[in-house]
Design a protein around this motif. Structure first.
Motif, PDB file in Angstrom:
ATOM      1  N   VAL A   1       0.838  -1.191   0.000  1.00 48.95           N
ATOM      2  CA  VAL A   1       0.000   0.000   0.000  1.00 48.95           C
ATOM      3  C   VAL A   1       0.874   1.241   0.000  1.00 48.95           C
ATOM      4  O   VAL A   1       1.739   1.401   0.856  1.00 48.95           O
ATOM      5  CB  VAL A   1      -0.933   0.001   1.229  1.00 48.95           C
ATOM      6  CG1 VAL A   1      -1.728   1.281   1.296  1.00 48.95           C
ATOM      7  CG2 VAL A   1      -1.842  -1.197   1.201  1.00 48.95           C
ATOM      8  N   THR A   2       0.647   2.095  -0.985  1.00 50.38           N
ATOM      9  CA  THR A   2       1.308   3.397  -1.038  1.00 50.38           C
ATOM     10  C   THR A   2       0.223   4.462  -1.195  1.00 50.38           C
ATOM     11  O   THR A   2      -0.920   4.153  -1.523  1.00 50.38           O
ATOM     12  CB  THR A   2       2.294   3.492  -2.224  1.00 50.38           C
ATOM     13  OG1 THR A   2       1.541   3.438  -3.432  1.00 50.38           O
ATOM     14  CG2 THR A   2       3.328   2.372  -2.194  1.00 50.38           C
ATOM     15  N   ASP A   3       0.597   5.704  -0.985  1.00 50.71           N
ATOM     16  CA  ASP A   3      -0.370   6.783  -1.161  1.00 50.71           C
ATOM     17  C   ASP A   3      -0.886   6.846  -2.595  1.00 50.71           C
ATOM     18  O   ASP A   3      -2.002   7.301  -2.838  1.00 50.71           O
ATOM     19  CB  ASP A   3       0.244   8.129  -0.768  1.00 50.71           C
ATOM     20  CG  ASP A   3       0.386   8.285   0.737  1.00 50.71           C
ATOM     21  OD1 ASP A   3      -0.257   7.514   1.483  1.00 50.71           O
ATOM     22  OD2 ASP A   3       1.134   9.176   1.180  1.00 50.71           O
ATOM     23  N   ASP A   4      -0.088   6.366  -3.545  1.00 51.41           N
ATOM     24  CA  ASP A   4      -0.491   6.417  -4.951  1.00 51.41           C
ATOM     25  C   ASP A   4      -1.491   5.325  -5.339  1.00 51.41           C
ATOM     26  O   ASP A   4      -2.305   5.521  -6.241  1.00 51.41           O
ATOM     27  CB  ASP A   4       0.741   6.305  -5.861  1.00 51.41           C
ATOM     28  CG  ASP A   4       1.657   7.506  -5.726  1.00 51.41           C
ATOM     29  OD1 ASP A   4       1.159   8.599  -5.413  1.00 51.41           O
ATOM     30  OD2 ASP A   4       2.873   7.335  -5.917  1.00 51.41           O
ATOM     31  N   ASN A   5      -1.445   4.175  -4.656  1.00 55.46           N
ATOM     32  CA  ASN A   5      -2.304   3.069  -5.076  1.00 55.46           C
ATOM     33  C   ASN A   5      -3.382   2.687  -4.061  1.00 55.46           C
ATOM     34  O   ASN A   5      -4.226   1.849  -4.352  1.00 55.46           O
ATOM     35  CB  ASN A   5      -1.460   1.838  -5.416  1.00 55.46           C
ATOM     36  CG  ASN A   5      -0.834   1.189  -4.200  1.00 55.46           C
ATOM     37  OD1 ASN A   5      -0.999   1.622  -3.066  1.00 55.46           O
ATOM     38  ND2 ASN A   5      -0.090   0.130  -4.439  1.00 55.46           N
ATOM     39  N   VAL A   6      -3.376   3.276  -2.893  1.00 57.41           N
ATOM     40  CA  VAL A   6      -4.267   2.814  -1.823  1.00 57.41           C
ATOM     41  C   VAL A   6      -5.746   3.012  -2.150  1.00 57.41           C
ATOM     42  O   VAL A   6      -6.572   2.147  -1.835  1.00 57.41           O
ATOM     43  CB  VAL A   6      -3.908   3.473  -0.467  1.00 57.41           C
ATOM     44  CG1 VAL A   6      -4.222   4.950  -0.458  1.00 57.41           C
ATOM     45  CG2 VAL A   6      -4.634   2.770   0.673  1.00 57.41           C
ATOM     46  N   ILE A   7      -6.113   4.080  -2.802  1.00 60.46           N
ATOM     47  CA  ILE A   7      -7.520   4.319  -3.106  1.00 60.46           C
ATOM     48  C   ILE A   7      -8.021   3.269  -4.089  1.00 60.46           C
ATOM     49  O   ILE A   7      -9.103   2.701  -3.919  1.00 60.46           O
ATOM     50  CB  ILE A   7      -7.751   5.749  -3.653  1.00 60.46           C
ATOM     51  CG1 ILE A   7      -7.230   6.799  -2.662  1.00 60.46           C
ATOM     52  CG2 ILE A   7      -9.218   5.967  -3.989  1.00 60.46           C
ATOM     53  CD1 ILE A   7      -7.839   6.707  -1.267  1.00 60.46           C
ATOM     54  N   ARG A   8      -7.225   2.978  -5.102  1.00 60.02           N
ATOM     55  CA  ARG A   8      -7.614   1.949  -6.082  1.00 60.02           C
ATOM     56  C   ARG A   8      -7.716   0.582  -5.398  1.00 60.02           C
ATOM     57  O   ARG A   8      -8.652  -0.179  -5.658  1.00 60.02           O
ATOM     58  CB  ARG A   8      -6.611   1.894  -7.237  1.00 60.02           C
ATOM     59  CG  ARG A   8      -7.057   0.934  -8.325  1.00 60.02           C
ATOM     60  CD  ARG A   8      -6.286   1.105  -9.606  1.00 60.02           C
ATOM     61  NE  ARG A   8      -6.340   2.428 -10.177  1.00 60.02           N
ATOM     62  CZ  ARG A   8      -7.359   2.931 -10.872  1.00 60.02           C
ATOM     63  NH1 ARG A   8      -8.437   2.207 -11.035  1.00 60.02           N
ATOM     64  NH2 ARG A   8      -7.309   4.132 -11.387  1.00 60.02           N
ATOM     65  N   ILE A   9      -6.788   0.267  -4.501  1.00 61.00           N
ATOM     66  CA  ILE A   9      -6.833  -1.018  -3.790  1.00 61.00           C
ATOM     67  C   ILE A   9      -8.091  -1.097  -2.919  1.00 61.00           C
ATOM     68  O   ILE A   9      -8.777  -2.119  -2.897  1.00 61.00           O
ATOM     69  CB  ILE A   9      -5.563  -1.210  -2.939  1.00 61.00           C
ATOM     70  CG1 ILE A   9      -4.359  -1.453  -3.843  1.00 61.00           C
ATOM     71  CG2 ILE A   9      -5.726  -2.361  -1.960  1.00 61.00           C
ATOM     72  CD1 ILE A   9      -3.024  -1.461  -3.119  1.00 61.00           C
ATOM     73  N   LEU A  10      -8.394  -0.018  -2.208  1.00 62.06           N
ATOM     74  CA  LEU A  10      -9.591   0.002  -1.367  1.00 62.06           C
ATOM     75  C   LEU A  10     -10.858  -0.188  -2.203  1.00 62.06           C
ATOM     76  O   LEU A  10     -11.757  -0.938  -1.825  1.00 62.06           O
ATOM     77  CB  LEU A  10      -9.669   1.303  -0.569  1.00 62.06           C
ATOM     78  CG  LEU A  10      -8.685   1.438   0.588  1.00 62.06           C
ATOM     79  CD1 LEU A  10      -8.685   2.860   1.125  1.00 62.06           C
ATOM     80  CD2 LEU A  10      -9.002   0.439   1.689  1.00 62.06           C
ATOM     81  N   LEU A  11     -10.913   0.489  -3.333  1.00 61.07           N
ATOM     82  CA  LEU A  11     -12.080   0.340  -4.207  1.00 61.07           C
ATOM     83  C   LEU A  11     -12.180  -1.081  -4.758  1.00 61.07           C
ATOM     84  O   LEU A  11     -13.273  -1.641  -4.850  1.00 61.07           O
ATOM     85  CB  LEU A  11     -12.048   1.364  -5.334  1.00 61.07           C
ATOM     86  CG  LEU A  11     -12.298   2.806  -4.902  1.00 61.07           C
ATOM     87  CD1 LEU A  11     -12.070   3.757  -6.071  1.00 61.07           C
ATOM     88  CD2 LEU A  11     -13.681   2.983  -4.319  1.00 61.07           C
ATOM     89  N   ASP A  12     -11.043  -1.683  -5.107  1.00 65.62           N
ATOM     90  CA  ASP A  12     -11.054  -3.061  -5.599  1.00 65.62           C
ATOM     91  C   ASP A  12     -11.563  -4.026  -4.527  1.00 65.62           C
ATOM     92  O   ASP A  12     -12.265  -4.982  -4.831  1.00 65.62           O
ATOM     93  CB  ASP A  12      -9.661  -3.497  -6.052  1.00 65.62           C
ATOM     94  CG  ASP A  12      -9.231  -2.856  -7.360  1.00 65.62           C
ATOM     95  OD1 ASP A  12     -10.102  -2.306  -8.072  1.00 65.62           O
ATOM     96  OD2 ASP A  12      -8.026  -2.899  -7.663  1.00 65.62           O
ATOM     97  N   GLN A  13     -11.195  -3.762  -3.274  1.00 67.13           N
ATOM     98  CA  GLN A  13     -11.589  -4.646  -2.177  1.00 67.13           C
ATOM     99  C   GLN A  13     -13.019  -4.391  -1.690  1.00 67.13           C
ATOM    100  O   GLN A  13     -13.725  -5.322  -1.312  1.00 67.13           O
ATOM    101  CB  GLN A  13     -10.634  -4.495  -0.993  1.00 67.13           C
ATOM    102  CG  GLN A  13      -9.231  -4.948  -1.262  1.00 67.13           C
ATOM    103  CD  GLN A  13      -9.172  -6.434  -1.591  1.00 67.13           C
ATOM    104  OE1 GLN A  13      -9.805  -7.250  -0.945  1.00 67.13           O
ATOM    105  NE2 GLN A  13      -8.420  -6.780  -2.621  1.00 67.13           N
ATOM    106  N   LEU A  14     -13.430  -3.134  -1.671  1.00 72.42           N
ATOM    107  CA  LEU A  14     -14.689  -2.773  -1.020  1.00 72.42           C
ATOM    108  C   LEU A  14     -15.821  -2.398  -1.976  1.00 72.42           C
ATOM    109  O   LEU A  14     -16.984  -2.393  -1.570  1.00 72.42           O
ATOM    110  CB  LEU A  14     -14.465  -1.596  -0.056  1.00 72.42           C
ATOM    111  CG  LEU A  14     -13.405  -1.802   1.025  1.00 72.42           C
ATOM    112  CD1 LEU A  14     -13.201  -0.520   1.806  1.00 72.42           C
ATOM    113  CD2 LEU A  14     -13.782  -2.950   1.934  1.00 72.42           C
ATOM    114  N   HIS A  15     -15.487  -2.061  -3.231  1.00 68.09           N
ATOM    115  CA  HIS A  15     -16.520  -1.542  -4.137  1.00 68.09           C
ATOM    116  C   HIS A  15     -16.245  -1.969  -5.570  1.00 68.09           C
ATOM    117  O   HIS A  15     -16.353  -1.182  -6.507  1.00 68.09           O
ATOM    118  CB  HIS A  15     -16.571  -0.007  -4.011  1.00 68.09           C
ATOM    119  CG  HIS A  15     -17.837   0.598  -4.492  1.00 68.09           C
ATOM    120  ND1 HIS A  15     -17.908   1.341  -5.647  1.00 68.09           N
ATOM    121  CD2 HIS A  15     -19.095   0.561  -3.989  1.00 68.09           C
ATOM    122  CE1 HIS A  15     -19.150   1.764  -5.823  1.00 68.09           C
ATOM    123  NE2 HIS A  15     -19.887   1.294  -4.826  1.00 68.09           N
ATOM    124  N   SER A  16     -15.901  -3.219  -5.736  1.00 69.57           N
ATOM    125  CA  SER A  16     -15.546  -3.718  -7.056  1.00 69.57           C
ATOM    126  C   SER A  16     -16.799  -3.954  -7.896  1.00 69.57           C
ATOM    127  O   SER A  16     -17.759  -4.574  -7.434  1.00 69.57           O
ATOM    128  CB  SER A  16     -14.766  -5.019  -6.934  1.00 69.57           C
ATOM    129  OG  SER A  16     -14.517  -5.554  -8.208  1.00 69.57           O
TER     130      SER A  16
END
Length: 137
Positions: A60-75
């Motif tokens: 997790v980095t500041d650059d990819n964390v939002i995309r990772i969260l969306l993939d996990q929680l709102h895919s």
């Protein structure tokens, strides 16, 4: 449905705790998703979500964390085409305005906490639960 009451109580507890903390700190406490050091914020403010990301072994980095969260929680995967396109548009908007993820993160944390509480009660803890012993011959 079995989890709904626990979920509602946990979300309410999180919201109340953070709002009181924020107001008592004269609005200094960072309760909203920051723009930097998001991993540190997640580990302290949303530990169950942070644990979920750690279990998936994603860096997790500041650059990819939002995309990772969306993939996990709102895919939008596995949604019908119309719902997929709407969900995709929402996710694009959330990528541009990540502060809007805060309510989703509160609810996801509440769900993970309440799910953990429910699972802790699973198993043969009640008297007479489990398999009967085999009779000895």
């Amino acid at each position: 449905m079995r989890q709904k009451k626990r979920f509602d109580l946990e979300v309410n507890r999180l919201l109340t705790t953070e709002m009181i903390e924020h107001h008592e700190s004269l609005l200094i406490t960072p309760i909203l998703l920051p723009t930097q050091n998001i991993a540190q914020w997640l580990s302290s403010r949303r530990p169950k979500i942070w644990q979920l990301l750690a279990e998936r072994q994603q860096e997790v980095t500041d650059d990819n964390v939002i995309r990772i969260l969306l993939d996990q929680l709102h895919s939008p995967e596995d949604l019908p085409p119309k719902a997929y396109s709407i969900c995709h548009l929402i996710n694009q908007h959330l990528l541009e305005h990540p502060q809007l993820l805060w309510p989703m993160l509160i609810r996801a944390e509440g769900w993970l906490v309440s799910r953990g509480q429910l699972r802790a009660e699973w198993g043969g803890k009640r008297e007479g639960a489990g398999r009967s012993p085999k009779p000895s011959v």
